[in-house]
Design an enzyme around this catalytic site. Structure first.
Site, PDB file in Angstrom:
ATOM      1  N   HIS A   1      -6.992  -5.575  -1.651  1.00  0.00           N
ATOM      2  CA  HIS A   1      -6.003  -4.672  -1.062  1.00  0.00           C
ATOM      3  C   HIS A   1      -5.923  -4.946   0.432  1.00  0.00           C
ATOM      4  CE1 HIS A   1      -3.766  -0.772  -1.419  1.00  0.00           C
ATOM      5  NE2 HIS A   1      -3.931  -0.815  -0.111  1.00  0.00           N
TER       6      HIS A   1
ATOM      7  N   SER B   1       0.828  -1.196   0.000  1.00  0.00           N
ATOM      8  CA  SER B   1       0.000   0.000   0.000  1.00  0.00           C
ATOM      9  C   SER B   1       0.869   1.257   0.000  1.00  0.00           C
ATOM     10  CB  SER B   1      -0.970  -0.039   1.186  1.00  0.00           C
ATOM     11  OG  SER B   1      -1.994   0.912   1.034  1.00  0.00           O
TER      12      SER B   1
ATOM     13  N   ASP C   1      -8.488  -5.244  -6.649  1.00  0.00           N
ATOM     14  CA  ASP C   1      -8.252  -4.071  -5.810  1.00  0.00           C
ATOM     15  C   ASP C   1      -8.682  -2.821  -6.561  1.00  0.00           C
ATOM     16  OD1 ASP C   1      -7.293  -2.069  -4.179  1.00  0.00           O
ATOM     17  OD2 ASP C   1      -5.177  -2.562  -4.453  1.00  0.00           O
TER      18      ASP C   1
END
Length: 459
Positions: free
Chosen positions: A436, A174, A379
């Site tokens: 994610h 991330s 994601d």
């Protein structure tokens, strides 16, 4: 090796020693931990005003030979405990046997510690259990966070010299997509300049990485079209009316604003982290908004603590409540030798001064390092199409076609390999059905991916 460390040991002798302890058992887990867990603080910065907390877990296979990973969770401001409990660590919550007041832990069959030693670092300061001794020291940025993490690693390796010869990889997911390549450059340049201790840096690994937030966000509409979340007609209209720019929108462009409003309606009930799941957000037991990534879409806040259990729709975010209950239990904090915890600190004093980390990848592509970049292909927060775009912009040499790889006879993702001469190489892969971030959704496939990659096997 000792004679190389003496100058550095003498230098560090004038500052406070790192505090660490071996943790043999944890509340919620039956019996003794079947792996070595060390927790501690390392002071960094001027007068060691910043105290960075870490969890170090020994490899369960061959500690002498397996690689050493430094792991950073995203945010910025999300605790490394998230990566440990929900993604790649050896423990996870046993949801079927847990209750609201008694979270139960179990072993993770696909922990990356089966093949590597991992330092889970709470960075930047203010994240997880890391803290500062002055208010001034809480002011942080991308560049200063990377520098502090580099200083942390130097001091940690001085205190653990037996790991200096292990292959070193800087890893994360991330928002750490901005920080990790910055740290890698710091280490590489430090090695070139002869800074002590020398680090056996081999490469870096990034999952669902933020690179340039504006460009990452702009890919949501093309991705929504690719995945049938946005209709052909609406996509073509939006692309035409907005001139392909969905972020820097002219406020007088009414047609574009109308299209974007319709796109928002298409996506408003979908969880950004996994397009097959519903959106929801919660208030944690200490009334801090429980949210692991910032979004351009507002989320409805639901206080599920006061909501009757039978009326709750399932949302992945509810799993995270166990981490708040567990990590803020006094017995857990005594076992880990830490203080109050927050999963993601939304109130960091933080400046984003690296608007685009591609420049660091371009710099590193001229070295002899290895890189593994992976994306969950479901994601919607950080899209695989955007990640693939910036990788292509590096103008690396393509070594093979876009092709599937398999786990247990099933497609686990699609990968592609790039290189520069015989030195730098970059593997990019999607994780089929992953969100994610990918290891939370597809732990088995992600474990197979890193096991093969660290062993220099094709995916």
């Amino acid at each position: 090796m000792l004679h190389l460390l003496l100058p550095l040991l003498l230098f560090f002798s004038g500052v406070r020693r790192s505090r660490s302890a071996i943790v043999e058992s944890l509340p919620g887990f039956p019996g003794h931990l079947p792996f070595i867990l060390e927790t501690g603080y390392v002071g960094v910065g001027e007068l060691e005003e910043v105290q960075l907390f870490y969890y170090f877990i020994e490899s369960e296979r061959s500690p002498e030979d397996d690689p050493l990973l430094l792991w950073l969770t995203g945010g910025p401001g999300c605790s490394a405990l998230s990566g440990l409990l929900f993604e790649i660590g050896p423990l996870q919550f046993d949801y079927s046997n847990s209750s609201e007041n008694r979270p139960v832990l179990k072993l993770n069959s696909y922990s990356w510690t089966k093949i590597a030693k991992i330092i889970f670092l709470d960075a930047p300061v203010g994240t997880g259990f890391s803290y500062a001794t002055t208010w001034r020291a809480y002011n942080n940025s991308d560049m200063s966070s990377a520098a502090q993490s580099y200083e942390f690693l130097r001091k940690w390796l001085v205190a653990h010299p037996k790991f200096l010869t292990n292959p070193l990889y800087i890893t994360g997911d991330s928002y750490s997509g901005v920080i990790v390549p910055t740290i890698v450059k710091e280490i590489y340049d430090g090695n070139e300049a002869g800074r002590e201790p020398p680090m056996n840096l081999k490469g870096y690994v990034l999952g669902n990485p933020v690179t340039c937030e504006a460009k990452d966000i702009s890919q949501r509409i093309p991705f929504g079209h690719k995945t049938a979340l946005v209709s052909d007609e609406l996509y073509e209209s939006t692309k035409k009316d907005c001139n392909g720019d969905y972020v820097n929108v002219d406020p007088t462009n009414g047609a574009c604003l109308t299209d974007l409003e319709m796109v928002s309606r298409c996506l408003e009930k979908i969880f950004l982290g996994q397009i097959l799941e519903p959106i929801c957000s919660v208030i944690s037991p200490n009334h801090t908004r429980l949210k692991w990534s910032r979004s351009i879409l507002d989320e409805t806040i639901i206080n599920i603590v006061s909501m009757p259990q039978q009326s709750r729709p399932w949302c992945r975010s509810y799993n995270y409540l166990y981490s708040y209950i567990w990590a803020n239990d006094r017995n857990v904090q005594e076992a880990l030798h830490i203080r109050e915890w927050d999963r993601c600190n939304e109130s960091l004093s933080y400046t984003k001064d690296v608007p685009n980390s591609v420049v660091y990848h371009r710099y590193l592509s001229k070295t002899s390092l290895r890189a593994l970049i992976y994306s969950g292909d479901h994601d919607l927060a950080i899209l695989y199409v955007g990640t693939l775009d910036w990788i292509r912009s590096l103008n690396l040499t393509l070594l093979g076609p876009w092709s599937p790889w398999f786990v247990d006879g099933q497609v686990a993702g699609y990968s592609i390999l790039y290189a520069v001469g015989i030195k730098y190489n970059l593997t990019y892969t999607t994780i089929k059905g992953g969100g994610h971030t990918a290891p939370e959704y597809k732990p088995k496939e992600c474990f197979a991916m890193v096991d093969r990659w660290f062993s220099y096997y094709p995916l």
